[in-house]
Design an enzyme around this catalytic site. Sequence first.
Site, mmCIF file in Angstrom:
data_model
loop_
_atom_site.group_PDB
_atom_site.id
_atom_site.type_symbol
_atom_site.label_atom_id
_atom_site.label_comp_id
_atom_site.label_asym_id
_atom_site.label_seq_id
_atom_site.Cartn_x
_atom_site.Cartn_y
_atom_site.Cartn_z
ATOM 1 N N GLY A 1 -10.854 8.059 5.334
ATOM 2 C CA GLY A 1 -11.886 9.072 5.526
ATOM 3 C C GLY A 1 -13.267 8.530 5.815
ATOM 4 N N ASN B 1 -9.854 1.929 8.983
ATOM 5 C CA ASN B 1 -9.206 1.552 10.229
ATOM 6 C C ASN B 1 -9.833 2.270 11.425
ATOM 7 O OD1 ASN B 1 -5.680 1.137 11.192
ATOM 8 N ND2 ASN B 1 -7.483 1.050 12.437
ATOM 9 N N LYS C 1 0.886 -1.166 0.000
ATOM 10 C CA LYS C 1 0.000 0.000 0.000
ATOM 11 C C LYS C 1 0.919 1.210 0.000
ATOM 12 C CE LYS C 1 -3.013 2.772 2.864
ATOM 13 N NZ LYS C 1 -3.955 2.909 3.963
#
Lengths: 262, 65
Positions: free
Chosen positions: A185, A206, A96
């Site tokens: 977000g 998360n 990532k």
Amino acid sequence: MLDIYGELFKSRLLLGTAQYSSPATLRQAVEASSAEIVTVSLRRESARMRAGQGFWELIEDLGVRVLPNTAGCRTAKEAVATAEMARELFGTPWIKLEVIANDDTLQPELFGLVEAATALVAEGFKVLPYTTEDLSAAEKLAAAGCNVLMPWASPIGSARGLINRDGLKSLRAYFPETTLIVDAGIGAPSQAAEAMELGYDAVLLNTAVAKAGDPVKMAQAFASAIEAGRLGFEAGLIEPRDMASPSTPVAGTPFFKIDRVS
Amino acid sequence: MQILVNGEPFATDARTLAELCTMLGFAQAKVATAVNGSFVASAKREATPLAPKDEVEIVAPRQGG
């Protein structure tokens, strides 16, 4: 099925492993989420604390795929070196890729991101770039060899949801074959469902789970919302309209008189 | 000699990165390394000499988003 570089996954939720109140809560939240992929990072290891060794045992025990990130990197060079360390440490070519431009917004530094993605693809990495909804950046990332793009919904940890819905919609329309994952977000299950209804392939989150009053219940809530949103997209949503349209048949309405129709 | 390990000044007589890792108890640990900003694979630690002012990073798995 969610397609990540040719590998197929049933769950469309990717879950972060940070900020949980305890390792036990993390474990339960991952299990409740049904996530098959979790994100991890690498950090400086203290010879005294050796915190990473215990954390790794927990992750291995969960039996999920790991997606390491390059969180906190500010330049392409830092991100490339971090990705190389992550590949050896976690034994995966997945990365990532984060190159961060600004501490307040944690927004992707798109020029460094494209530079790092190009270098990493050349080294055999399978890059999942954390990007924005910007089409020109997406085109450059795709041209660099990224088969997955991960645009933000809003700044990391902000819980503001899809602040540029139209931009995300355009990105989906321009890249119909690319795996698109909304990353960052998302604060509420409804926001995750909205991303899925737009046709996004998955959601990565998360904080919304880790910092919830009950992270385990919230993990379940997100799993359900993401599944519902995906089903809704596959079923085909009706178009919104300005005026009302009766759902009950008009023909045969009792006491109907034609002169009352406006 | 004086080097930096994970951003902290560190005095060592380790001649190679592998020796440094062993001295710190990381010989068998799940760690990855970099010297002066560049990744050094575990198989190359023994062949990586250390010099004064080198900046060594030793990292391990951690929670991430």
